[in-house]
Design a protein around this motif. Sequence first.
Motif, PDB file in Angstrom:
ATOM      1  N   LEU A 155       0.818  -1.213   0.000  1.00  0.00           N
ATOM      2  CA  LEU A 155       0.000   0.000   0.000  1.00  0.00           C
ATOM      3  C   LEU A 155       0.850   1.261   0.000  1.00  0.00           C
ATOM      4  O   LEU A 155       1.812   1.385   0.758  1.00  0.00           O
ATOM      5  CB  LEU A 155      -0.907   0.053   1.230  1.00  0.00           C
ATOM      6  N   THR A 156       0.467   2.203  -0.845  1.00  0.00           N
ATOM      7  CA  THR A 156       0.955   3.578  -0.768  1.00  0.00           C
ATOM      8  C   THR A 156      -0.301   4.434  -0.641  1.00  0.00           C
ATOM      9  O   THR A 156      -1.058   4.583  -1.595  1.00  0.00           O
ATOM     10  CB  THR A 156       1.765   3.958  -2.025  1.00  0.00           C
ATOM     11  N   VAL A 157      -0.547   4.935   0.558  1.00  0.00           N
ATOM     12  CA  VAL A 157      -1.808   5.586   0.908  1.00  0.00           C
ATOM     13  C   VAL A 157      -1.601   7.087   1.066  1.00  0.00           C
ATOM     14  O   VAL A 157      -0.674   7.521   1.763  1.00  0.00           O
ATOM     15  CB  VAL A 157      -2.380   5.020   2.237  1.00  0.00           C
ATOM     16  N   LYS A 158      -2.465   7.872   0.458  1.00  0.00           N
ATOM     17  CA  LYS A 158      -2.392   9.324   0.624  1.00  0.00           C
ATOM     18  C   LYS A 158      -2.736   9.657   2.075  1.00  0.00           C
ATOM     19  O   LYS A 158      -3.737   9.197   2.624  1.00  0.00           O
ATOM     20  CB  LYS A 158      -3.391  10.004  -0.331  1.00  0.00           C
ATOM     21  N   PRO A 173      -7.636  -5.269  16.238  1.00  0.00           N
ATOM     22  CA  PRO A 173      -6.180  -5.325  16.422  1.00  0.00           C
ATOM     23  C   PRO A 173      -5.467  -6.251  15.459  1.00  0.00           C
ATOM     24  O   PRO A 173      -4.263  -6.098  15.216  1.00  0.00           O
ATOM     25  CB  PRO A 173      -6.030  -5.821  17.871  1.00  0.00           C
ATOM     26  N   HIS A 174      -6.175  -7.226  14.870  1.00  0.00           N
ATOM     27  CA  HIS A 174      -5.550  -8.183  13.966  1.00  0.00           C
ATOM     28  C   HIS A 174      -5.873  -7.922  12.497  1.00  0.00           C
ATOM     29  O   HIS A 174      -5.107  -8.338  11.619  1.00  0.00           O
ATOM     30  CB  HIS A 174      -5.999  -9.605  14.314  1.00  0.00           C
ATOM     31  N   SER A 175      -6.981  -7.253  12.217  1.00  0.00           N
ATOM     32  CA  SER A 175      -7.451  -7.112  10.829  1.00  0.00           C
ATOM     33  C   SER A 175      -7.665  -5.662  10.435  1.00  0.00           C
ATOM     34  O   SER A 175      -8.479  -5.354   9.564  1.00  0.00           O
ATOM     35  CB  SER A 175      -8.773  -7.888  10.641  1.00  0.00           C
ATOM     36  N   GLN A 176      -6.921  -4.781  11.071  1.00  0.00           N
ATOM     37  CA  GLN A 176      -7.119  -3.363  10.807  1.00  0.00           C
ATOM     38  C   GLN A 176      -6.779  -2.971   9.372  1.00  0.00           C
ATOM     39  O   GLN A 176      -7.351  -2.026   8.816  1.00  0.00           O
ATOM     40  CB  GLN A 176      -6.316  -2.504  11.782  1.00  0.00           C
ATOM     41  N   ASP A 177      -5.868  -3.711   8.727  1.00  0.00           N
ATOM     42  CA  ASP A 177      -5.507  -3.396   7.353  1.00  0.00           C
ATOM     43  C   ASP A 177      -6.648  -3.740   6.385  1.00  0.00           C
ATOM     44  O   ASP A 177      -6.952  -2.964   5.472  1.00  0.00           O
ATOM     45  CB  ASP A 177      -4.217  -4.107   6.950  1.00  0.00           C
ATOM     46  N   TYR A 178      -7.283  -4.879   6.595  1.00  0.00           N
ATOM     47  CA  TYR A 178      -8.437  -5.281   5.783  1.00  0.00           C
ATOM     48  C   TYR A 178      -9.556  -4.239   5.887  1.00  0.00           C
ATOM     49  O   TYR A 178     -10.153  -3.832   4.884  1.00  0.00           O
ATOM     50  CB  TYR A 178      -8.922  -6.651   6.259  1.00  0.00           C
ATOM     51  N   HIS A 179      -9.811  -3.782   7.098  1.00  0.00           N
ATOM     52  CA  HIS A 179     -10.858  -2.773   7.330  1.00  0.00           C
ATOM     53  C   HIS A 179     -10.517  -1.454   6.634  1.00  0.00           C
ATOM     54  O   HIS A 179     -11.372  -0.838   5.985  1.00  0.00           O
ATOM     55  CB  HIS A 179     -11.018  -2.564   8.834  1.00  0.00           C
ATOM     56  N   LEU A 180      -9.264  -1.023   6.749  1.00  0.00           N
ATOM     57  CA  LEU A 180      -8.843   0.228   6.116  1.00  0.00           C
ATOM     58  C   LEU A 180      -8.953   0.140   4.598  1.00  0.00           C
ATOM     59  O   LEU A 180      -9.458   1.074   3.952  1.00  0.00           O
ATOM     60  CB  LEU A 180      -7.406   0.563   6.516  1.00  0.00           C
ATOM     61  N   ILE A 181      -8.486  -0.961   4.024  1.00  0.00           N
ATOM     62  CA  ILE A 181      -8.531  -1.119   2.567  1.00  0.00           C
ATOM     63  C   ILE A 181      -9.968  -1.058   2.063  1.00  0.00           C
ATOM     64  O   ILE A 181     -10.266  -0.392   1.065  1.00  0.00           O
ATOM     65  CB  ILE A 181      -7.851  -2.439   2.159  1.00  0.00           C
ATOM     66  N   LEU A 182     -10.881  -1.716   2.753  1.00  0.00           N
ATOM     67  CA  LEU A 182     -12.292  -1.677   2.356  1.00  0.00           C
ATOM     68  C   LEU A 182     -12.819  -0.246   2.376  1.00  0.00           C
ATOM     69  O   LEU A 182     -13.531   0.182   1.450  1.00  0.00           O
ATOM     70  CB  LEU A 182     -13.125  -2.554   3.282  1.00  0.00           C
ATOM     71  N   LYS A 183     -12.511   0.500   3.427  1.00  0.00           N
ATOM     72  CA  LYS A 183     -12.999   1.880   3.537  1.00  0.00           C
ATOM     73  C   LYS A 183     -12.454   2.758   2.410  1.00  0.00           C
ATOM     74  O   LYS A 183     -13.179   3.606   1.885  1.00  0.00           O
ATOM     75  CB  LYS A 183     -12.623   2.462   4.903  1.00  0.00           C
TER      76      LYS A 183
END
Length: 254
Positions: A155-158, A173-183
């Motif tokens: 990921l390269t995120v603005k 705490p374990h799946s925060q990246d999945y949640h962020l990507i979806l958003k």
Amino acid sequence: MPSPRISVIINCKNGEIFLEEAFKALKKQKFKDFEVIFLDSGSVDGSKKIFDRYKEDNYFYVEGNENDSLAESRNKAVKKSRGEWLCFNDQDDIYLSERFSDPMKIAEKDTDLKLIFSDFEKIDINSKSLGSGSFGKCSFSNVLLGTANVGLLTLTVKRDCFDSLGGFDERYPHSQDYHLILKIIKKHKFHYIDKVLAKYRIHNKSMSSQMLSDGSLYLETAKIAMNYLPRPEAVFRVVEMYSKYLYRKFFRKK
């Protein structure tokens, strides 16, 4: 001091076995306008010594809390950073030399982009290739279903997008990246680079391996998918993840 284009976030906890490879890879980057935020969550091995050996003027050490979740640690590291774009390089992963230069070329051509990501290669403890880590055509529905995979290490995120979404949600705490990507992909423009730009290491001591072993990753993924009910994809994902969690919890042989 002007802000760098990219902030590289490295969260570390007793990562000495692979950390040196990560730092060596950063030295080989073709794009040089970046800073490194190294947040050490109470390491008791040689991680700090390795950081000190590779440290440059654009490398910053942050003392973390050993009891913080990965989501909390990542958010704390981001708050110490100044870059326009954010990248996340875990202690056991490796960036290839064009990891920053390729996304920045894309970003210059399209200023509306908020997320740029790429393919990645899976490797084992001895750096032997285990094949491609990315799969499926990226869309909100496919990522929600799990039929497309987006690797955090690519990921390269603005930064303005990351901040506007509240960063990593510490409820996961374990799946925060999945949640962020979806958003991000639900509301913002993104671009996929069909090229391997990073290597993701799989080994039995990694956090992802531990989360799969105890089933916590499945449970959190189900909870995240519940945010998007009653979409059919969300219903399917919730049922799938709870089924896998229950199997791990009650039926899988120890």
